[in-house]
Design an enzyme around this catalytic site. Sequence first.
Site, PDB file in Angstrom:
ATOM      1  N   GLU A  44       0.845  -1.198   0.000  1.00 19.23           N
ATOM      2  CA  GLU A  44       0.000   0.000   0.000  1.00 19.23           C
ATOM      3  C   GLU A  44       0.883   1.252   0.000  1.00 19.23           C
ATOM      4  O   GLU A  44       1.918   1.297   0.653  1.00 19.23           O
ATOM      5  CB  GLU A  44      -0.873  -0.012   1.253  1.00 19.23           C
ATOM      6  CG  GLU A  44      -1.749   1.226   1.442  1.00 19.23           C
ATOM      7  CD  GLU A  44      -2.489   1.208   2.774  1.00 19.23           C
ATOM      8  OE1 GLU A  44      -3.526   1.880   2.870  1.00 19.23           O
ATOM      9  OE2 GLU A  44      -2.040   0.526   3.721  1.00 19.23           O
ATOM     10  N   LYS A 110      -9.755   2.848  -1.973  1.00 16.49           N
ATOM     11  CA  LYS A 110      -9.934   2.204  -0.681  1.00 16.49           C
ATOM     12  C   LYS A 110     -11.289   2.567  -0.077  1.00 16.49           C
ATOM     13  O   LYS A 110     -11.619   3.743   0.085  1.00 16.49           O
ATOM     14  CB  LYS A 110      -8.807   2.623   0.253  1.00 16.49           C
ATOM     15  CG  LYS A 110      -8.744   1.889   1.576  1.00 16.49           C
ATOM     16  CD  LYS A 110      -7.510   2.369   2.355  1.00 16.49           C
ATOM     17  CE  LYS A 110      -7.321   1.641   3.667  1.00 16.49           C
ATOM     18  NZ  LYS A 110      -6.131   2.162   4.383  1.00 16.49           N
ATOM     19  N   CYS A 144      -5.514  -2.864   2.732  1.00 15.68           N
ATOM     20  CA  CYS A 144      -5.214  -2.772   4.154  1.00 15.68           C
ATOM     21  C   CYS A 144      -6.436  -2.857   5.079  1.00 15.68           C
ATOM     22  O   CYS A 144      -6.947  -3.938   5.341  1.00 15.68           O
ATOM     23  CB  CYS A 144      -4.413  -1.502   4.418  1.00 15.68           C
ATOM     24  SG  CYS A 144      -3.445  -1.565   5.959  1.00 15.68           S
TER      25      CYS A 144
END
Length: 258
Positions: A44, A110, A144
Amino acid sequence: MAIEIKIALVQSPLHWEDPEANRAMFDKKIAAIDDDVDLIVLPEMFTTGFTMKPQNIPASEEKKTVEWMRRKAIEKDAAIVGSIAYKEDNDCYNRLFFVAPHAHISQYDKRHTFTLAGEDKVYKRGDEQLVETYKGFRLMLLICYDLRFPVWARNTFDYDVLLYVANWPKPRVAAWDALLKARAIENMAYCIGVNRVGRDGLGHEYSGHSAVYDVLGHKIVYSESEEVLYAVLSKEHIVSNREKLRFLDDRDRFTLTP
Protein backbone atom coordinates in the site's frame (compact mmCIF):
# COMPACT_ATOMS: atom_id res chain seq x y z
CA MET A 1 -3.48 -28.07 -19.29
CA ALA A 2 -3.42 -26.94 -15.67
CA ILE A 3 -4.32 -23.30 -15.10
CA GLU A 4 -1.80 -21.70 -12.75
CA ILE A 5 -0.55 -18.24 -11.94
CA LYS A 6 2.81 -17.40 -10.35
CA ILE A 7 2.90 -14.36 -8.10
CA ALA A 8 5.70 -12.34 -6.52
CA LEU A 9 5.03 -10.52 -3.24
CA VAL A 10 7.48 -7.65 -2.74
CA GLN A 11 7.88 -7.08 1.01
CA SER A 12 10.00 -3.97 1.42
CA PRO A 13 10.73 -0.89 3.53
CA LEU A 14 9.62 2.39 1.97
CA HIS A 15 11.29 5.79 1.64
CA TRP A 16 9.08 8.33 3.44
CA GLU A 17 7.21 10.65 1.05
CA ASP A 18 9.82 10.13 -1.69
CA PRO A 19 8.30 8.65 -4.86
CA GLU A 20 11.48 8.97 -6.90
CA ALA A 21 13.55 7.04 -4.36
CA ASN A 22 10.89 4.35 -4.04
CA ARG A 23 10.57 3.89 -7.79
CA ALA A 24 14.36 3.55 -8.05
CA MET A 25 14.35 1.00 -5.24
CA PHE A 26 11.54 -1.06 -6.79
CA ASP A 27 13.27 -0.85 -10.19
CA LYS A 28 16.04 -3.01 -8.74
CA LYS A 29 13.73 -5.35 -6.87
CA ILE A 30 11.49 -5.93 -9.90
CA ALA A 31 14.45 -6.44 -12.23
CA ALA A 32 15.59 -9.32 -10.01
CA ILE A 33 12.18 -11.08 -10.00
CA ASP A 34 11.91 -14.42 -11.82
CA ASP A 35 11.00 -14.00 -15.47
CA ASP A 36 8.15 -16.53 -15.31
CA VAL A 37 6.14 -14.49 -12.78
CA ASP A 38 2.64 -13.47 -13.90
CA LEU A 39 1.73 -10.99 -11.15
CA ILE A 40 3.88 -8.65 -9.02
CA VAL A 41 2.34 -7.17 -5.87
CA LEU A 42 3.71 -4.07 -4.11
CA PRO A 43 2.61 -2.68 -0.71
CA GLU A 44 0.00 0.00 0.00
CA MET A 45 1.18 3.56 -0.82
CA PHE A 46 4.41 2.07 -2.13
CA THR A 47 5.80 5.42 -3.34
CA THR A 48 5.34 7.37 -0.10
CA GLY A 49 4.56 5.20 2.91
CA PHE A 50 1.25 5.70 4.71
CA THR A 51 1.32 9.49 4.65
CA MET A 52 -1.55 11.69 5.76
CA LYS A 53 0.04 14.66 3.99
CA PRO A 54 -0.40 14.06 0.25
CA GLN A 55 0.15 17.79 -0.24
CA ASN A 56 3.85 17.04 0.35
CA ILE A 57 3.92 15.04 -2.89
CA PRO A 58 4.10 16.95 -6.21
CA ALA A 59 1.03 16.28 -8.33
CA SER A 60 3.21 15.17 -11.25
CA GLU A 61 4.41 12.15 -9.27
CA GLU A 62 1.08 10.31 -9.56
CA LYS A 63 1.13 10.09 -13.33
CA LYS A 64 4.85 9.31 -13.26
CA THR A 65 4.15 6.34 -11.02
CA VAL A 66 1.29 4.97 -13.13
CA GLU A 67 3.46 5.29 -16.25
CA TRP A 68 6.32 3.60 -14.36
CA MET A 69 3.98 0.71 -13.46
CA ARG A 70 2.98 0.42 -17.12
CA ARG A 71 6.63 0.22 -18.22
CA LYS A 72 7.51 -2.35 -15.57
CA ALA A 73 4.52 -4.50 -16.56
CA ILE A 74 5.68 -4.50 -20.17
CA GLU A 75 9.32 -5.16 -19.26
CA LYS A 76 8.45 -8.15 -17.05
CA ASP A 77 5.43 -9.27 -19.09
CA ALA A 78 3.54 -9.41 -15.81
CA ALA A 79 0.71 -7.47 -14.16
CA ILE A 80 1.67 -5.11 -11.33
CA VAL A 81 -0.52 -4.14 -8.36
CA GLY A 82 0.00 -1.49 -5.69
CA SER A 83 -1.67 1.60 -4.23
CA ILE A 84 -0.54 5.23 -4.15
CA ALA A 85 -1.76 8.54 -2.77
CA TYR A 86 -3.65 10.00 -5.74
CA LYS A 87 -5.11 13.48 -6.16
CA GLU A 88 -8.04 13.97 -8.53
CA ASP A 89 -9.68 17.37 -8.88
CA ASN A 90 -10.11 18.55 -5.28
CA ASP A 91 -10.09 15.11 -3.66
CA CYS A 92 -7.38 12.66 -2.60
CA TYR A 93 -7.70 8.89 -2.74
CA ASN A 94 -5.75 5.89 -1.56
CA ARG A 95 -5.95 4.36 -5.01
CA LEU A 96 -4.89 0.88 -6.07
CA PHE A 97 -3.84 0.31 -9.66
CA PHE A 98 -3.89 -3.01 -11.48
CA VAL A 99 -1.65 -2.63 -14.53
CA ALA A 100 -1.59 -5.51 -17.02
CA PRO A 101 1.36 -6.00 -19.39
CA HIS A 102 -0.63 -5.02 -22.48
CA ALA A 103 -1.84 -1.51 -21.57
CA HIS A 104 -4.93 -2.48 -19.54
CA ILE A 105 -5.17 -0.43 -16.32
CA SER A 106 -7.93 -0.63 -13.71
CA GLN A 107 -8.26 1.04 -10.32
CA TYR A 108 -9.85 0.70 -6.90
CA ASP A 109 -10.26 3.41 -4.27
CA LYS A 110 -9.93 2.20 -0.68
CA ARG A 111 -13.40 1.77 0.81
CA HIS A 112 -12.52 1.71 4.51
CA THR A 113 -10.31 4.66 5.33
CA PHE A 114 -8.38 4.21 8.56
CA THR A 115 -10.02 6.55 11.09
CA LEU A 116 -7.45 5.78 13.82
CA ALA A 117 -4.82 7.57 11.71
CA GLY A 118 -7.19 10.23 10.37
CA GLU A 119 -7.20 8.77 6.86
CA ASP A 120 -10.92 9.49 6.64
CA LYS A 121 -10.15 13.23 7.03
CA VAL A 122 -7.61 13.26 4.20
CA TYR A 123 -8.67 10.65 1.64
CA LYS A 124 -12.10 10.22 0.12
CA ARG A 125 -13.34 6.65 0.34
CA GLY A 126 -14.38 4.62 -2.67
CA ASP A 127 -17.75 2.98 -3.19
CA GLU A 128 -17.06 0.41 -5.92
CA GLN A 129 -15.47 -3.02 -5.72
CA LEU A 130 -13.00 -4.27 -8.29
CA VAL A 131 -12.81 -7.84 -9.57
CA GLU A 132 -10.21 -8.25 -12.30
CA THR A 133 -9.98 -11.27 -14.63
CA TYR A 134 -6.39 -12.21 -15.42
CA LYS A 135 -4.69 -15.38 -16.63
CA GLY A 136 -7.84 -17.42 -16.03
CA PHE A 137 -8.32 -16.18 -12.45
CA ARG A 138 -10.77 -13.68 -11.00
CA LEU A 139 -9.03 -11.42 -8.48
CA MET A 140 -10.71 -9.14 -5.94
CA LEU A 141 -8.34 -6.28 -5.09
CA LEU A 142 -8.52 -4.48 -1.73
CA ILE A 143 -6.42 -2.28 0.57
CA CYS A 144 -5.21 -2.77 4.15
CA TYR A 145 -8.00 -1.67 6.57
CA ASP A 146 -10.58 -3.26 4.22
CA LEU A 147 -9.36 -6.55 5.71
CA ARG A 148 -11.27 -5.89 8.95
CA PHE A 149 -14.63 -5.75 7.12
CA PRO A 150 -15.67 -9.18 5.80
CA VAL A 151 -18.96 -8.06 4.24
CA TRP A 152 -17.11 -5.87 1.70
CA ALA A 153 -14.96 -8.85 0.72
CA ARG A 154 -17.68 -11.54 0.77
CA ASN A 155 -17.43 -13.82 -2.21
CA THR A 156 -20.65 -12.92 -3.97
CA PHE A 157 -18.65 -12.39 -7.19
CA ASP A 158 -17.34 -15.95 -7.58
CA TYR A 159 -13.77 -14.68 -7.47
CA ASP A 160 -10.77 -16.99 -7.06
CA VAL A 161 -8.25 -14.75 -5.30
CA LEU A 162 -8.62 -12.09 -2.62
CA LEU A 163 -5.65 -9.71 -2.55
CA TYR A 164 -4.76 -7.02 0.02
CA VAL A 165 -1.92 -4.48 -0.21
CA ALA A 166 -1.09 -2.94 3.14
CA ASN A 167 0.90 -0.81 5.58
CA TRP A 168 -0.20 -2.83 8.62
CA PRO A 169 1.77 -1.89 11.78
CA LYS A 170 3.57 -4.34 14.04
CA PRO A 171 1.47 -3.78 17.22
CA ARG A 172 -1.65 -5.18 15.50
CA VAL A 173 -0.06 -7.74 13.20
CA ALA A 174 -1.73 -10.65 15.03
CA ALA A 175 -5.05 -9.39 13.66
CA TRP A 176 -3.54 -9.24 10.16
CA ASP A 177 -2.49 -12.90 10.38
CA ALA A 178 -5.84 -14.07 11.73
CA LEU A 179 -7.97 -12.09 9.31
CA LEU A 180 -6.07 -13.10 6.17
CA LYS A 181 -6.58 -16.74 7.10
CA ALA A 182 -10.24 -16.17 7.94
CA ARG A 183 -10.92 -14.39 4.64
CA ALA A 184 -9.46 -17.37 2.75
CA ILE A 185 -11.53 -19.92 4.66
CA GLU A 186 -14.87 -18.11 4.60
CA ASN A 187 -14.63 -17.24 0.90
CA MET A 188 -12.99 -20.48 -0.27
CA ALA A 189 -10.46 -18.39 -2.18
CA TYR A 190 -6.74 -17.86 -2.12
CA CYS A 191 -6.01 -14.89 0.14
CA ILE A 192 -2.88 -12.81 -0.43
CA GLY A 193 -1.61 -10.07 1.87
CA VAL A 194 1.40 -7.91 1.00
CA ASN A 195 2.70 -5.74 3.82
CA ARG A 196 5.80 -3.58 4.25
CA VAL A 197 8.67 -3.75 6.73
CA GLY A 198 10.78 -1.12 8.52
CA ARG A 199 9.82 2.19 10.13
CA ASP A 200 7.93 5.04 8.50
CA GLY A 201 8.49 8.77 8.85
CA LEU A 202 6.26 8.89 11.93
CA GLY A 203 8.17 6.14 13.73
CA HIS A 204 5.62 3.38 13.21
CA GLU A 205 7.18 -0.07 12.85
CA TYR A 206 6.08 -2.68 10.32
CA SER A 207 7.00 -6.35 10.60
CA GLY A 208 5.81 -7.73 7.28
CA HIS A 209 3.94 -11.04 7.70
CA SER A 210 3.13 -10.98 3.98
CA ALA A 211 1.52 -14.31 3.22
CA VAL A 212 -0.57 -16.45 0.88
CA TYR A 213 -3.28 -18.79 2.19
CA ASP A 214 -5.08 -21.43 0.13
CA VAL A 215 -8.85 -21.97 0.09
CA LEU A 216 -8.69 -24.16 3.20
CA GLY A 217 -6.65 -21.64 5.17
CA HIS A 218 -3.31 -23.42 4.81
CA LYS A 219 -0.34 -21.06 4.69
CA ILE A 220 1.65 -21.35 1.44
CA VAL A 221 4.30 -18.65 1.97
CA TYR A 222 5.07 -16.24 4.79
CA SER A 223 7.87 -13.85 5.76
CA GLU A 224 8.87 -11.19 8.28
CA SER A 225 11.95 -10.06 6.30
CA GLU A 226 12.70 -7.72 3.42
CA GLU A 227 12.40 -10.08 0.46
CA VAL A 228 10.38 -11.21 -2.55
CA LEU A 229 8.11 -14.18 -1.85
CA TYR A 230 6.85 -16.47 -4.59
CA ALA A 231 3.73 -18.61 -4.77
CA VAL A 232 1.96 -20.58 -7.49
CA LEU A 233 -1.84 -20.56 -7.39
CA SER A 234 -3.77 -23.46 -8.92
CA LYS A 235 -7.24 -23.19 -10.41
CA GLU A 236 -7.68 -26.94 -9.87
CA HIS A 237 -7.14 -26.45 -6.11
CA ILE A 238 -10.00 -23.95 -6.04
CA VAL A 239 -12.41 -25.91 -8.23
CA SER A 240 -11.84 -29.32 -6.65
CA ASN A 241 -12.26 -28.08 -3.08
CA ARG A 242 -15.35 -26.03 -3.90
CA GLU A 243 -16.94 -28.98 -5.67
CA LYS A 244 -16.09 -31.35 -2.83
CA LEU A 245 -17.07 -29.15 0.11
CA ARG A 246 -19.66 -26.80 -1.45
CA PHE A 247 -19.58 -24.36 1.48
CA LEU A 248 -20.20 -21.41 -0.85
CA ASP A 249 -23.57 -22.90 -1.82
CA ASP A 250 -24.76 -22.07 1.70
CA ARG A 251 -23.47 -18.49 1.79
CA ASP A 252 -25.78 -15.59 2.57
CA ARG A 253 -26.95 -13.68 -0.50
CA PHE A 254 -27.08 -9.92 -0.27
CA THR A 255 -26.27 -6.68 -2.06
CA LEU A 256 -24.45 -3.67 -0.66
CA THR A 257 -25.42 -0.02 -0.84
CA PRO A 258 -22.71 2.69 -1.15
